[in-house]
Design a protein around this motif. Structure first.
Motif, short mmCIF file in Angstrom:
data_model
loop_
_atom_site.label_atom_id
_atom_site.label_comp_id
_atom_site.label_asym_id
_atom_site.label_seq_id
_atom_site.Cartn_x
_atom_site.Cartn_y
_atom_site.Cartn_z
N THR A 184 -11.59 3.25 1.27
CA THR A 184 -10.96 2.00 1.68
C THR A 184 -11.44 1.56 3.07
O THR A 184 -12.05 2.33 3.82
CB THR A 184 -9.44 2.13 1.72
OG1 THR A 184 -9.09 3.09 2.74
CG2 THR A 184 -8.89 2.58 0.37
N ASN A 185 -11.10 0.32 3.40
CA ASN A 185 -11.40 -0.19 4.73
C ASN A 185 -10.71 0.64 5.81
O ASN A 185 -11.28 0.90 6.87
CB ASN A 185 -10.98 -1.66 4.84
CG ASN A 185 -11.91 -2.56 4.07
OD1 ASN A 185 -13.11 -2.61 4.31
ND2 ASN A 185 -11.36 -3.31 3.12
N ASP A 228 -6.23 -1.59 2.39
CA ASP A 228 -6.23 -0.85 1.14
C ASP A 228 -7.12 -1.44 0.05
O ASP A 228 -6.96 -1.16 -1.13
CB ASP A 228 -4.80 -0.65 0.61
CG ASP A 228 -4.02 -1.95 0.49
OD1 ASP A 228 -4.55 -3.01 0.85
OD2 ASP A 228 -2.86 -1.89 0.04
N GLU A 229 -8.07 -2.25 0.45
CA GLU A 229 -9.14 -2.66 -0.44
C GLU A 229 -10.35 -1.76 -0.23
O GLU A 229 -10.50 -1.17 0.85
CB GLU A 229 -9.54 -4.12 -0.20
CG GLU A 229 -8.51 -5.13 -0.66
CD GLU A 229 -8.94 -6.56 -0.47
OE1 GLU A 229 -8.21 -7.45 -0.94
OE2 GLU A 229 -10.00 -6.80 0.15
N ASN A 261 -11.15 -4.60 -13.11
CA ASN A 261 -11.38 -5.86 -12.40
C ASN A 261 -12.81 -6.31 -12.61
O ASN A 261 -13.73 -5.88 -11.91
CB ASN A 261 -11.10 -5.65 -10.90
CG ASN A 261 -11.32 -6.92 -10.09
OD1 ASN A 261 -11.30 -8.02 -10.63
ND2 ASN A 261 -11.52 -6.76 -8.79
N TYR A 287 -7.26 -11.09 -10.67
CA TYR A 287 -7.99 -11.05 -9.41
C TYR A 287 -9.23 -11.92 -9.45
O TYR A 287 -9.94 -11.98 -10.45
CB TYR A 287 -8.41 -9.62 -9.07
CG TYR A 287 -7.25 -8.68 -8.92
CD1 TYR A 287 -6.56 -8.57 -7.72
CD2 TYR A 287 -6.80 -7.91 -10.00
CE1 TYR A 287 -5.47 -7.72 -7.58
CE2 TYR A 287 -5.72 -7.07 -9.88
CZ TYR A 287 -5.05 -6.98 -8.67
OH TYR A 287 -3.97 -6.15 -8.54
N VAL A 301 -12.49 -8.83 -5.00
CA VAL A 301 -12.10 -7.43 -4.99
C VAL A 301 -10.59 -7.26 -5.13
O VAL A 301 -9.81 -8.10 -4.68
CB VAL A 301 -12.62 -6.75 -3.70
CG1 VAL A 301 -11.85 -7.24 -2.48
CG2 VAL A 301 -12.58 -5.25 -3.80
N ALA A 302 -10.17 -6.17 -5.76
CA ALA A 302 -8.75 -5.82 -5.90
C ALA A 302 -8.45 -4.60 -5.03
O ALA A 302 -9.33 -3.79 -4.75
CB ALA A 302 -8.42 -5.51 -7.36
N LYS A 303 -7.21 -4.46 -4.63
CA LYS A 303 -6.80 -3.28 -3.89
C LYS A 303 -7.02 -2.04 -4.76
O LYS A 303 -6.92 -2.10 -5.99
CB LYS A 303 -5.33 -3.38 -3.48
CG LYS A 303 -5.06 -4.47 -2.47
CD LYS A 303 -3.58 -4.53 -2.10
CE LYS A 303 -3.31 -5.63 -1.08
NZ LYS A 303 -1.88 -5.70 -0.70
N SER A 346 -5.15 -0.60 -8.42
CA SER A 346 -4.50 -1.76 -9.05
C SER A 346 -4.43 -1.62 -10.56
O SER A 346 -3.66 -2.32 -11.22
CB SER A 346 -5.24 -3.05 -8.70
OG SER A 346 -5.10 -3.36 -7.33
N ASP A 383 -10.29 2.96 -10.88
CA ASP A 383 -11.37 1.98 -10.67
C ASP A 383 -12.77 2.56 -10.83
O ASP A 383 -13.67 2.27 -10.04
CB ASP A 383 -11.24 1.33 -9.29
CG ASP A 383 -9.96 0.53 -9.15
OD1 ASP A 383 -9.62 -0.22 -10.08
OD2 ASP A 383 -9.29 0.66 -8.10
N ASN A 387 -14.42 -3.66 -10.18
CA ASN A 387 -14.01 -3.75 -8.77
C ASN A 387 -15.22 -3.78 -7.85
O ASN A 387 -15.69 -4.85 -7.49
CB ASN A 387 -13.01 -2.67 -8.38
CG ASN A 387 -12.02 -3.16 -7.34
OD1 ASN A 387 -11.78 -4.37 -7.23
ND2 ASN A 387 -11.44 -2.27 -6.59
#
Length: 292
Positions: free
Chosen positions: A40-41, A118-119, A174, A190, A193-195, A198, A208, A212
């Motif tokens: 994640t970021n 949280d992406e 996604n 979406y 991008v999705a968290k 998801s 994922d 995504n």
């Protein structure tokens, strides 16, 4: 991280459109740990804070590498999905991809929009992903490990989750719905991008693994590698070769992204392969790590 037990599976795809994912072949793997979701970021920010690391997209471009580009255009940036608002010829990806000055992991669109914690982190090259993995005491997955984990104990099926695109009418990943690239209908909930987490996890507890964002693997890319791949814990070929761009060093990417659809790019499907130049990035490309 979640534990992926040792096992054997049939790697690749019998789909005629995935010629570089053939022939089907048996692979046996040792057990390993794998991140339950894409990095994640927030996780990548912790790495940057601890090390001061600068991604490739943040660094100035060397004029020697781009002899035909004006000096004023050799500024830090990266590729951003920028579709027009009308239907286009699908044979020219440059219509919907733009090099955007100032685009990097913290500002993936090159504007004031800031990456959401949280992406999945995007705009990371293979070089960047490898640096993060080493800092975290992990490594990038082999292509075989990635596919084995994505299948979650299932054998050959069109999709990693099963035989139907939408079991019980529900989207499982996604990806892109609608007219590509200009009209995403958002049927899966979406656009872009999705968290992480998801969608439901697979049988191994991984999220994922399809759609995504694309995910870097450690293997060099060669379209002919499966013809000679060893059965026990394959590590990929010793060098890279892509006949479409023979001068570039490429690594494998897996899983597809939010831009995949059966209308244009269907490489979210089970067994299919992607590829990318090691210092290139985009806003639909991320990664996850593994550990022995």
């Amino acid at each position: 991280m979640v534990w992926i037990p040792a096992g054997e599976f049939t790697m690749g795809s019998s789909d005629a459109s995935f010629g570089d994912a053939q022939p089907l072949h048996k692979v046996s793997l040792k057990g390993f740990w794998m991140d339950e979701h894409e990095v994640t970021n927030a996780e990548f920010a912790a790495f940057v804070k601890a090390t001061g690391y600068q991604t490739v997209a943040e660094k100035a471009l060397d004029p020697k590498d781009f002899p035909n580009v004006p000096l004023e255009d050799l500024v830090p940036g990266s590729a951003v999905f920028s579709p027009p608002n009308y239907a286009v010829d699908l044979n020219n990806p440059l219509i919907w991809w733009k090099y955007v000055k100032g685009a990097y992991w913290k500002h993936p669109f090159g504007d004031q929009r800031t990456a959401i914690d949280d992406e999945p982190v995007v705009q990371v090259s293979y070089t960047d992903a490898l640096a993060y993995a080493k800092w975290a005491g992990k490594r990038l997955p082999t292509e075989a490990e990635w596919e084995y984990a994505a299948r979650g104990g299932k054998e050959q099926q069109p999709f990693y989750w099963g035989n139907e695109l939408k079991p019980d009418g529900k989207w499982q990943a996604n990806i892109f719905q609608g007219q590509f690239p200009n009209a995403d209908s958002k049927e899966d909930g979406y656009i872009g991008v999705a968290k992480v987490k998801s969608y439901a996890a697979n049988a191994f507890g991984l999220y994922d693994m399809e759609g995504n964002v694309w995910e870097w693997c450690n293997d060099f890319y060669r379209p002919d590698y499966y013809q000679n791949s060893p059965q026990q814990n394959p590590q990929g070929p010793s060098d890279s070769y892509d006949p479409q761009e023979p001068g570039l060093v490429k690594r494998v990417q897996r899983g597809g992204s939010f831009l995949c659809s059966d209308e244009y790019c269907n490489r979210y499907r089970a067994g299919s392969r992607g590829k990318g130049e090691v210092n290139s990035a985009s806003n639909n490309l991320g990664f996850r790590c593994v550990k022995d």
